[in-house]
Design an enzyme around this catalytic site. Structure first.
Site, PDB file in Angstrom:
ATOM      1  N   ASP A 118       0.821  -1.216   0.000  1.00 18.16           N
ATOM      2  CA  ASP A 118       0.000   0.000   0.000  1.00 18.16           C
ATOM      3  C   ASP A 118       0.852   1.263   0.000  1.00 18.16           C
ATOM      4  O   ASP A 118       1.572   1.518   0.965  1.00 18.16           O
ATOM      5  CB  ASP A 118      -0.898  -0.035   1.239  1.00 18.16           C
ATOM      6  CG  ASP A 118      -1.763   1.206   1.370  1.00 18.16           C
ATOM      7  OD1 ASP A 118      -1.977   1.887   0.354  1.00 18.16           O
ATOM      8  OD2 ASP A 118      -2.222   1.484   2.481  1.00 18.16           O
ATOM      9  N   ASP A 174      -1.501   7.206  -6.769  1.00 17.94           N
ATOM     10  CA  ASP A 174      -1.745   6.128  -5.809  1.00 17.94           C
ATOM     11  C   ASP A 174      -1.982   4.800  -6.511  1.00 17.94           C
ATOM     12  O   ASP A 174      -3.061   4.546  -7.051  1.00 17.94           O
ATOM     13  CB  ASP A 174      -2.942   6.479  -4.926  1.00 17.94           C
ATOM     14  CG  ASP A 174      -3.219   5.405  -3.882  1.00 17.94           C
ATOM     15  OD1 ASP A 174      -2.305   4.611  -3.594  1.00 17.94           O
ATOM     16  OD2 ASP A 174      -4.341   5.352  -3.358  1.00 17.94           O
TER      17      ASP A 174
END
Length: 495
Positions: free
Chosen positions: A98, A317
């Site tokens: 992540d 992201d």
């Protein structure tokens, strides 16, 4: 300082099906982790992917090779995970990779409401600090405890007390526990397409209680490994100990190209990448977007739309599956896209996805969307990337309106895998830049071992070649906004 710098090497993570980790203290070597896409081989609903995205946004080394699996297709994979080894002797854990959060945490023995089974086809494990000869509790007076809470722990967290944490993600899911330090095992790159063993020591969260999506068994993993910028992240810890450069890269093969790719920590030698500055003091990989083109047309957007100071910044992201645009930008982009095929009849799938039937080559029938950033860096998103097929001849639009998904009223542009696939993306935290270039993610890259000066080839991996039904899909987005609170206990022992 010069001696320490000579010891630095490259950390390259290329994600694959199986992680090959080994023990062994070694400075100036390359490491390897195996990473797989979370939803590979599974039929997913549109709502499930939306749930993931909503939940995602609400959160001397050498080169290391981490085999990569999955792809950016919303109808298939959308989240990557890897295997790591923790403890002495090491126990294997599957953790989500992540870029939108900082902490590494895994579920621990005695955990309340931690998932026991996973529909991802993996076996879940619980970390037991009592079972590791190298586990040590992190106390309130240690630097990591302060780093985890931005140098602002509560006054009640006193020297000698165990440093505890509670993380709340934007979707309401929570994880709580205490911090531990232990050996962290993964494979290092030792030559061209070759790996050997490496062992380091990091502090991480020992999860004692989960709630919400984190406690669900449908997409359960053992934890999360964050690659954010904070001092508490694994990459920051390894960099501060002189083992790695604070630089990492990923290259995700596109939805229509089979999947897989590369994820690496360390200096990228080839290909060369142009970069743009990160917004100062931003908790995420936020960059300055200057204009947007649809085909040859520059959009006429309101003044201040790209002002990051008004909560309208643009975030890069890889943990987000689709791409989210502010209301004004979204409406103009969709209008321009659809104007190129005015005869198309659209319909809505699952109450929010605009879809249509189209039998020709989408790259010839629809425009390229180009985002232009500071330092003349551009990012082009092609029709085969922002349109995805849910069944033969039926396509849906991947662009989403962030105004409709934001729970706090803040609009922001988030460019996820939809926009980042088939590009090598480099996050240089030492120089506070992020950059990219179009690239064949099924090929290889060159990384530098700063200790020896050697340059090694690291190849792509694909651990998810199994056939998959794509009749249903959904979108995922991690909660970028999350809160961490500090708790403490007076005593905790591992024996």
């Amino acid at each position: 300082m010069d001696v320490e710098r000579r010891k630095m090497a490259v950390f390259v993570f290329v994600m694959v099906v199986e992680m090959q980790y080994l023990l062994g203290l070694c400075l100036g070597n390359n490491l390897v982790l195996n990473v797989q896409h979370k939803f590979v081989g599974q039929e997913r609903s549109m709502g499930a992917y939306k749930s993931h995205d909503s939940h995602r946004h609400g959160r001397m080394l050498v080169a290391a090779d981490f085999p990569l699996g999955g792809n950016s297709r919303p109808t298939d994979a959308a989240l990557y995970y890897t295997k790591i080894g923790i403890g002495t002797p090491p126990t294997e854990f599957h953790v989500q990779v992540d870029t939108g959060s900082d902490l590494l945490w895994v579920n621990c023995a005695g955990c309340d409401k931690c998932p026991k089974k996973s529909k991802l086809g993996i076996e879940l494990h619980l970390y037991n600090p009592k079972g590791s000869a190298t586990a040590k509790p992190v106390t309130c007076d240690q630097e990591f405890c302060s780093d985890a809470f931005n140098n602002n722990p509560t006054a009640d967290c006193k020297a000698g007390m165990i440093c505890e944490y509670s993380v709340t993600y934007g979707d309401g899911s929570t994880t709580a526990g205490y911090f531990v330090s232990d050996h962290f095992q993964f494979n290092r790159v030792s030559g061209n397409f070759q790996t050997s063993l490496m062992n380091g020591s990091v502090a991480f969260g020992c999860g004692a209680k989960q709630s919400g999506e984190l406690g669900s068994s449908s997409e359960a993993l053992d934890g999360i490994i964050g690659f954010g910028q904070a001092n508490s992240s694994v990459i920051s810890q390894l960099a501060s100990s002189g083992k790695v450069k604070k630089v990492f890269s990923h290259c995700l093969e596109g939805a229509n190209d089979g999947g897989g790719g590369i994820f690496a920590i360390g200096e990228l030698v080839q290909p060369k990448v142009k970069s743009t500055p990160l917004v100062p003091d931003s908790p995420h990989y936020n960059v300055i977007l200057e204009d947007v083109k649809v085909g040859d047309d520059v959009l006429d957007l309101p003044t201040g739309l790209f002002d990051f100071g008004s909560n309208r910044g643009t975030i890069i992201d890889s943990g987000t599956t689709l791409a989210y645009l502010t209301d004004d930008l979204y409406n103009q982009v969709i209008k321009k896209i659809m104007s190129t095929q005015s005869d198309l009849k659209t319909h809505v799938v699952e109450k929010e996805f605009t879809c249509f039937s189209y039998g020709d080559d989408v790259d010839k029938g629809f425009p390229v969307i180009s985002f232009h950033f500071e330092n003349s860096l551009s990012l082009s998103v092609y029709p085969h990337q922002y349109l995805f097929r849910i069944e033969r001849g039926e396509w849906c639009i991947g662009w989403q309106n962030s105004a409709l998904t934001a729970k706090d009223g803040k609009e922001i542009n988030i460019l996820g895998d939809l926009a980042l696939s088939n590009k090598i993306v480099v996050y240089d935290l030492e120089n506070q830049t992020v950059g990219w270039t179009d690239y064949n993610c099924s090929s290889s890259v060159k990384v530098k071992d700063d200790g020896s000066g050697n340059v090694y080839l690291v190849g792509a991996h694909d651990i998810s070649k199994s056939p998959v039904s794509i009749l249903k899909f959904s979108r995922k987005i991690l909660t970028l906004g999350m809160t961490i609170t500090l708790i403490f206990v007076s005593s905790l022992t591992f024996n």
